[in-house]
Motif scaffolding. Structure first.
Motif, short mmCIF file in Angstrom:
data_model
loop_
_atom_site.label_atom_id
_atom_site.label_comp_id
_atom_site.label_asym_id
_atom_site.label_seq_id
_atom_site.Cartn_x
_atom_site.Cartn_y
_atom_site.Cartn_z
N TRP A 68 0.82 -1.22 0.00
CA TRP A 68 0.00 0.00 0.00
C TRP A 68 0.86 1.26 0.00
CZ3 TRP A 68 0.27 3.20 4.37
CH2 TRP A 68 0.86 2.62 5.51
N GLU A 91 -4.43 -3.70 7.01
CA GLU A 91 -5.59 -3.82 7.90
C GLU A 91 -5.34 -4.89 8.97
OE1 GLU A 91 -8.74 -4.76 5.23
OE2 GLU A 91 -9.02 -2.69 4.58
N SER A 148 -2.60 -4.75 2.63
CA SER A 148 -3.47 -3.59 2.81
C SER A 148 -3.17 -2.81 4.09
CB SER A 148 -4.93 -4.04 2.83
OG SER A 148 -5.20 -4.81 4.00
N THR A 177 -6.18 0.21 10.59
CA THR A 177 -5.14 0.08 9.57
C THR A 177 -3.82 0.58 10.16
OG1 THR A 177 -5.44 2.29 8.63
CG2 THR A 177 -6.84 0.52 7.76
#
Length: 426
Positions: free
Chosen positions: A240, A363, A361, A390
């Motif tokens: 990310w 998360e 991600s 996150t």
């Protein structure tokens, strides 16, 4: 082109139970890994038998398998370049000079200290003292030739506290490059104190409150974050952080460094898994994304060059991109000072399910336990609650960074004060 990686591993492991010797294991192994490059195709193999005949078969098998692989113009090996630095602090010259009796006594001391930490400690499930020495040689056809050796000692304990029908377990671990710098008594005592402190833990109603992450927990989140800085993941669009260089993504309190030469980290070594000289890299400075980490292959593929981040897990696998000593730079406040500023909040001391966090991600949703904070003091134990979010949000909310940097593995952090987190409880 070719590369030879030779590894000698010498080690000792001692386990104690009920003040008796539970296990005593020694090893002294020599193994080799070979990489061969021909027509832009790469072959790899390893062997723990270094006699001429088995090595001959290994080379033949490498060429046979290599013929079935795909050509890749970015494949290659590092060249000699600058000399690797001397790091005398990672080698204990007294390694293996102490008696087996003394080392067994160390394991016993770990267990004894755990049992004496609190009257509610009823047993110690695991208790171990380990020591090892790894000597590494790397040579390739581009003229690179390097060698190095390090020693490492560690102590670990897992203590069980009981009160009525309740039982709680907690562990502790410590390591050092030097025998005299390891504190086995402290490890045992800390495991016992942690287990006893968890007794009576209960969930709390859901609430949004300031949170302190102790170094072990903050380092766990940082370990998940380290995957986002991988040059391999950058090349494969699995981070990310792609296209975020130069952007402010975290709190100004957060600076992240990867330093293979940092003598306070367990991965300190003069060169990486393919011979490139280890370096200090600021990956994120005062919240601003700066750099990724690379081995020679992904450094070539992404036109960045190697950052000295080829990692090996023994000889059975070829080197791959990975962090060395990956850590969040410490601040100036002690853990007590971080606590003192909180009127009401939560200190996270244990996480369940960190392996479920999504490194691509960022998360996460994990179970946590610890202690509730009131007027700057730790009060009642809290268990069976959860936090989610996150990594970007978590590290963006860092208000203060402690001065208690501690490595439990290759990734480390000091204590972190988080502005506020949603705590899901009863």
């Amino acid at each position: 082109a070719w590369e030879i990686y030779l590894l000698r591993e010498r080690g000792l492991s001692v386990e104690a139970r009920e003040q008796k010797l539970e296990a005593f294991e020694q090893e002294d192994n020599l193994s080799v890994a070979l990489r061969v490059l021909n027509d832009r195709k790469l072959g790899f193999g390893f062997s723990t038998d270094l006699r001429p005949e088995p090595i001959g078969r290994l080379v033949k098998e490498i060429f046979e398998r290599m013929s079935e692989s795909d050509a890749d113009p970015d494949l290659g090996f590092p060249r000699e370049g600058e000399p690797a630095p001397a790091l005398p602090e990672i080698l204990d010259p007294s390694f293996r000079k102490r008696s087996e009796k003394e080392k067994i006594a160390r394991a016993m001391l770990i267990e004894k200290s755990a049992l004496e930490a609190d009257r509610r400690i009823k047993r110690v499930r695991e208790c171990a003292y380990n020591e090892g020495s790894n000597e590494i040689w790397i040579q390739n056809s581009f003229g690179l030739s390097r060698s190095g050796v390090y020693t490492r000692y560690s102590a670990s304990a897992s203590a069980v506290a009981e009160q009525g029908d309740e039982a709680q377990i907690a562990g502790e671990f410590d390591w050092s490059f030097r025998y005299d710098m390891l504190a086995p008594e402290k490890v045992g005592r800390s495991a016992g104190e942690k287990a006893a402190a968890k007794l009576g833990g209960k969930p709390i109603p859901s609430v949004k409150a300031p949170v302190i992450l102790i170094p072990e927990i903050a380092g766990g989140f940082l370990s998940v974050l380290s995957h986002a800085f991988s040059g391999e993941n950058l090349a494969k669009n699995k981070t990310w952080l792609k296209s975020r260089e130069g952007q402010k993504i975290f709190s100004e309190c957060v600076t992240v460094i990867d330093d293979g030469l940092f003598a306070k980290g367990p991965e300190c070594f003069p060169f990486d898994g393919e011979g490139a000289v280890a370096k200090r890299k600021i990956l994120l400075e005062r919240g601003v994304m700066k750099n990724f980490i690379f081995d020679s292959y992904y450094g070539s593929r992404m036109k960045r060059g190697s950052s000295g981040n080829a990692r090996r897990e023994g000889v059975a696998q070829p080197p791959a991109v990975g962090p060395s000593n990956f850590y969040l730079a410490p601040g100036s406040k002690s853990p007590e000072q971080l606590l003192a500023g909180i009127g009401s909040g939560f200190r996270v001391e244990e996480v369940l399910g960190m392996h479920t966090a999504d490194a691509i991600s960022g998360e996460f949703s994990v179970g946590v336990s610890g202690h509730w904070i009131r007027r700057g003091r730790l009060e009642e134990p809290v268990s069976r609650v959860a936090v989610a979010g996150t990594l970007q949000d978590l590290f963006s909310r860092v208000l203060e960074v402690g001065n208690d940097l501690r490595f439990y593995g290759g990734c480390a952090s000091p204590s972190l004060l988080i502005e506020a987190m949603e705590i899901s409880g009863s």
